[in-house]
Structure formats: C-alpha cells, structure tokens
Motif scaffolding. Sequence first.
Motif, PDB file in Angstrom:
ATOM      1  N   LEU A 120       0.828  -1.210   0.000  1.00 38.81           N
ATOM      2  CA  LEU A 120       0.000   0.000   0.000  1.00 38.81           C
ATOM      3  C   LEU A 120       0.858   1.254   0.000  1.00 38.81           C
ATOM      4  O   LEU A 120       0.600   2.212  -0.733  1.00 38.81           O
ATOM      5  N   PHE A 121       1.897   1.268   0.836  1.00 37.41           N
ATOM      6  CA  PHE A 121       2.795   2.421   0.868  1.00 37.41           C
ATOM      7  C   PHE A 121       3.467   2.609  -0.476  1.00 37.41           C
ATOM      8  O   PHE A 121       3.597   3.723  -0.981  1.00 37.41           O
TER       9      PHE A 121
ATOM     10  N   PHE B 213      -3.350 -11.017  -5.212  1.00 40.57           N
ATOM     11  CA  PHE B 213      -4.807 -11.058  -5.127  1.00 40.57           C
ATOM     12  C   PHE B 213      -5.278 -12.372  -4.513  1.00 40.57           C
ATOM     13  O   PHE B 213      -6.274 -12.404  -3.792  1.00 40.57           O
ATOM     14  N   ALA B 214      -4.566 -13.449  -4.814  1.00 41.47           N
ATOM     15  CA  ALA B 214      -4.942 -14.738  -4.241  1.00 41.47           C
ATOM     16  C   ALA B 214      -4.779 -14.709  -2.717  1.00 41.47           C
ATOM     17  O   ALA B 214      -5.614 -15.236  -1.993  1.00 41.47           O
ATOM     18  N   GLY B 237     -12.509  -9.998  -7.612  1.00 40.33           N
ATOM     19  CA  GLY B 237     -12.614  -9.628  -9.014  1.00 40.33           C
ATOM     20  C   GLY B 237     -13.528  -8.435  -9.210  1.00 40.33           C
ATOM     21  O   GLY B 237     -13.206  -7.488  -9.927  1.00 40.33           O
ATOM     22  N   VAL B 238     -14.667  -8.448  -8.524  1.00 40.98           N
ATOM     23  CA  VAL B 238     -15.641  -7.360  -8.672  1.00 40.98           C
ATOM     24  C   VAL B 238     -15.065  -6.050  -8.127  1.00 40.98           C
ATOM     25  O   VAL B 238     -15.127  -5.003  -8.773  1.00 40.98           O
ATOM     26  N   VAL B 239     -14.470  -6.123  -6.914  1.00 47.38           N
ATOM     27  CA  VAL B 239     -13.892  -4.915  -6.315  1.00 47.38           C
ATOM     28  C   VAL B 239     -12.849  -4.312  -7.251  1.00 47.38           C
ATOM     29  O   VAL B 239     -12.847  -3.116  -7.527  1.00 47.38           O
ATOM     30  N   ILE B 254      -5.022  -0.530  -4.896  1.00 55.47           N
ATOM     31  CA  ILE B 254      -5.101   0.069  -3.570  1.00 55.47           C
ATOM     32  C   ILE B 254      -6.378  -0.381  -2.871  1.00 55.47           C
ATOM     33  O   ILE B 254      -6.357  -0.736  -1.691  1.00 55.47           O
ATOM     34  N   ALA B 255      -7.468  -0.414  -3.618  1.00 55.90           N
ATOM     35  CA  ALA B 255      -8.735  -0.837  -3.022  1.00 55.90           C
ATOM     36  C   ALA B 255      -8.645  -2.271  -2.526  1.00 55.90           C
ATOM     37  O   ALA B 255      -9.095  -2.589  -1.423  1.00 55.90           O
ATOM     38  N   VAL B 256      -8.032  -3.135  -3.350  1.00 61.09           N
ATOM     39  CA  VAL B 256      -7.942  -4.544  -2.965  1.00 61.09           C
ATOM     40  C   VAL B 256      -7.101  -4.703  -1.701  1.00 61.09           C
ATOM     41  O   VAL B 256      -7.474  -5.428  -0.774  1.00 61.09           O
ATOM     42  N   PHE B 257      -5.967  -3.988  -1.637  1.00 60.04           N
ATOM     43  CA  PHE B 257      -5.122  -4.111  -0.447  1.00 60.04           C
ATOM     44  C   PHE B 257      -5.779  -3.503   0.787  1.00 60.04           C
ATOM     45  O   PHE B 257      -5.615  -4.020   1.892  1.00 60.04           O
ATOM     46  N   THR B 258      -6.504  -2.419   0.595  1.00 56.49           N
ATOM     47  CA  THR B 258      -7.197  -1.817   1.733  1.00 56.49           C
ATOM     48  C   THR B 258      -8.239  -2.788   2.269  1.00 56.49           C
ATOM     49  O   THR B 258      -8.358  -2.986   3.481  1.00 56.49           O
ATOM     50  N   LEU B 259      -8.958  -3.409   1.342  1.00 54.44           N
ATOM     51  CA  LEU B 259      -9.929  -4.428   1.730  1.00 54.44           C
ATOM     52  C   LEU B 259      -9.256  -5.525   2.533  1.00 54.44           C
ATOM     53  O   LEU B 259      -9.737  -5.964   3.582  1.00 54.44           O
TER      54      LEU B 259
END
Lengths: 318, 279
Positions: A120-121, B213-214, B237-239, B254-259
């Motif tokens: 993220l960073f 992602f996995a 996948g949807v996100v 970023i969205a995936v990692f935040t999730l």
Amino acid sequence: MTRPRLTLIVCALALVVYPFIMTSTFGQRVGVLVLLAALSGTAWNIVGGYAEQVSIGHAVFYGIGAYVPLLFYTQTKGNPVLMIPFAMALAALVALCIGIPTFRLRGHYFSMATLALGELFLLGVTITPALGGASGLSGPVEQNPWELSMRSPLPYYYVLLVALALMIGLVAWLERNRVGYYLRAIQSSERAARSLGVPVYRYKLIALMISAACTALAGSFYALFVGFVNPDSVFGLLVSVQMVIVATLGGAGTLYGPLLGAVILVPTQEWANATFGGGGTGLSYVVYGAVIMVLTRFEPGGLLGLWNRLRFRAAASA
Amino acid sequence: MLLGAVYALISVGLTLIWGMMNVLNFAHGEFVTLGMFTAFLAFSFWHTGPLVFIPLAAIVLFVIGQVVYYALIRDVMRGPMFAQVLATFGLLLFIRYMLFWIFSPNYRTLPSTLLGGTAHIDGLYVSYPKLIAALVAIALTAAVYYLLVRTQIGSQMLAVAEDREAARLMGIDPDRVQALAWGISAACAGVAGALLATFYYISPEVGGTFVLFAFVAVTLGGFGSVPGAMLAGPIIGVVQVATGYYTSPQFAEIAVFTLFILVLWLRPQGLLGRSIGGT
C-alpha cells in the motif's frame, strides 16, 4: 581475554581496515552496501529475530527514512542530514500506528498484514506527485560533507561503521535488558509469556518502534549515499525481504547474525551481478534463490547456528 | 468478474497448503507462471490447443509440487517460521529468474485465433477465452472441494491437518498425503496459469500480480476454507474491476489491499473461516 571477545576484536579491526585493503572504488562501494544491509538487517532483527514477529513490510520505515531528508532538501534546499532524526521519529510514529492493529494478529497473519501495508505504501508513494511519483527524488549534488554529499564512498563507509557500532551496542544493551528478556519470552511462547504477566502487546509495540527508527536511519543513509530514491528502490517488497534474508542468513535473533549475513550476501550478490551480468538475465537472483533454499533446508538457524553446531560437535569429540 | 473464478482456483491451492500445513507459499504465483509457460511451450512446439495444454500444465505442476514438497518443504516445516517464509521466497526468486534467464523478460501471447470470438449472452459481450476459463476454473474448484469432503484422500488430508501423529497411528503416511496436497495445490495454480495464458500476456513476472490477489482472497475467505476461497475470488474480481472502472486502474490495487487490511483487522478468520483462537 576470552576467545569470543578476541574474535570480536579481530572482526572489528577487519571492518576498520577494510577500505585500506580494498582501495578500489568498487570495493569500497561494496563495503558501504554491506554496512547498509547490516544496519537494516540489525534493525529488522530487533522485532523480527528476537520476538519472531516476521515483518515483511519494513520497507515502509526504510522508505520513510529515505524520503524525508530528500523531500526536505528538494523543497527547501536545506541540509537533509538535519532531517534524519525527524525521519526516525516519524517512522517510530508510523510503527505505532501500524503495530496497534497488526499486533493483534499472530504468526503468518502478521506477516501478511505487513506485506499488504508495504504494498500500500509503495502504491501510495508512486501515485503521489508531491513525492516525485514513480520517478522519485534526488539529493544534494554539490560536494558538501555537512550534507553527506561526497564523491568517494570512503567517508560514508566510516559514518556507517560508527552507526552500525552504535546500533549493535543498542541491541546488545536491549538484549541484557528487560526488553530483550520479554522479547525472547514472546518468541518462545507468546501465550506462556502472557500468562506469566509479560505485557506482550506493549513490548511488541516498543520493539517495533525502536526497530522502525533504526530502519529509517539505514534508509536515510541509503538515500544520501545513492543521492536518489524512487518508490521501488526503497519501498519495494525486495527491500523488506532483503532485511529478512540478511538477518536470517546470519542467524535471526543473534547480535551479530545480521552483520554476518550482510558480509556474505551482499558481496555474493555483487559478484554474481558482475560475473553473470546484472542487466536482463537475472541469473544472480537464481543463485540468490538457490542459496536461500539450500540454507533454510539444511540450517534454518542461519550460519551462526551452523557455526555453533560445528563448534559444539568439535567440543564434544575433543 | 470472470477473472474472479480464476482467482478462486489460484486461491484454492494456496488455502489448501495454508489450512493443512500452516505454510505460506510465496512461490504460488510462480506456479501460475509455470502453468502459463507450459501452455506457451506446448503451443510453440506441438501447436497443441488448450484441450491438450491445460491437462499437461496440471500434470507438470503436480509433479513440480511433489518435488518441492520432498526436496524443500518437508524439512523446512520443522524449522522456525521465518525459515518457511524465506524458503518459499527463495523458491520464488529461483523460479522467476530462471524463467527470466531462459525466456527473457519479453511479453509473449498465444495467438488469439486459438480461442477467438465473443459470446453474446443476455446483452453482455464476453470473450470466449475468458468465459471458458471461468467455467473450467469453477468446475475444478468444485472438484477439489469434492475431493476434500467426499473422498478418502480428502479425509486423510483433513486427518493429517488435524493431527499429524494421530494420523500416522491410524496408518496414514503424512508425508505422502502432504506431498499430494502440494501436488494438487500446484496443479490448481498451473491450470489457472494455462487458462490465463489463453487471453493474458505471459512473462516471468506475471504470477506475482495474481498471487497477491490470491492472498487477499484467501484471507477474505478464511484460511484453509475452500468454499471461502470460492466465494472470495469473485468478490475480489468485482472490487478490482469496479474500482478500476470508476476511478483509475492504480486505485484498483489500492482498493484490494485496503480491503485486505480491513478484513485482517476486523475479521482475521475470514468470511467462512474457523476462529483462529483469540489473541
């Protein structure tokens, strides 16, 4: 004089005179890189080795250490060295913010969380134009010792050597202190430590903050030595992983393990790069990967573990 | 969304190893890459189509998974945790840069004529390769699940996961069962790679993007939970697609990692995972 102490003095002397033996710029550069790796490995070791909280996101702190001084310089033309303590404090603060949620997780869960935070960073810095985006930031270009901007690697070498000596001193002191005992207790069994009344959570946070500040110091030195940083070179996953490898190769949770790991790993890497050609083929990484696999397969305790075992065997047979 | 099914297949392999042995396999993405290259090689040498190279990738990766288990993981598992992290990371570097060295970092693609065309379903246009990949991935994920819950091998695996020593006393060879799990895990990744190869570019580094992602899918679904992975893959996948569509592709990651971090923080056992024994 006991034998371990003698070994120590010989090693320290070898480090001090090394630049006089290797007078080429390449040799001295490798020396600087070894010390940088040893610094960050030692810093990682505080929380990763002693407490066995395997962080794969220490690049966050390294990157903060690298970016803060250069950002200050590019914005104000002020002396970047002045910003190093500030960078260390900021890294400790970030460590606190990261540690509070992530230390509720254990084992691999903690590793995964730090990995994700690191990514993220990396992404965050890459898309922030104020931080130079993907192209990064540059440091002072004039030759000015006060800004740690010099052409020869030699002065850097000695600055780093002093910093490393101080950091090893700090870790040695921590080892003999309550912090060290508590961290070891956490490593061997977190649950047992807690039931004995060790404030596990608080000490993990303290260790992470110290570790982060030390990692930031290494990052600052890196930035000033290279004079240029970009997101991948200081926030990248490989930066975090190198710290883990350096510490584990030598012996995680030991005082001199990271130094030993750096002394062996960095020249191997540089040699592989020079011999097989760093650009394109990536064969040096193949060697690197193979070395890691062989080591973890046969001696998970690191080289110091191997050394101790051999000595033990020699003592037993004598 | 269709990619989500492939994520699920990749995640199933990862979650199998995690749930059974508590080993985090960083090199899992490299298994995906190897699957892609198997497809590429099979096509360039024998001009075989997906009907041949998908099973081939499964077989090749199954063998590789077994070799990795016996040569590396079996002994590393006894060591401290950071040794496991390092060992699979060493494997990652080794495979990735070996491919780099042999194939150069250039991007490659399989000819799109292999499986061309677009399907028109209910007002939606979907390319055939993606549709087929999703269907095969769903079928295989279901098959692995069936294998685990309904067959003897599956119950042996669960027994070994529960208690290695007890399983040994019951006459199960834990080594053989765990090697089998590694084989299946790698084969899932390999098939996913071969499926991806039909519509995605092939390069030595491509597996890295999928494996992150996995990891997220595994966390979201619950470590060790196959149905969890089946559910989480499509969610990821949807996100990813939705954020990429409404903002920019950079924000998708970023969205995936935040999730990911939110899930770890709020519900570390995942959607369908068992509780991990409180902190």
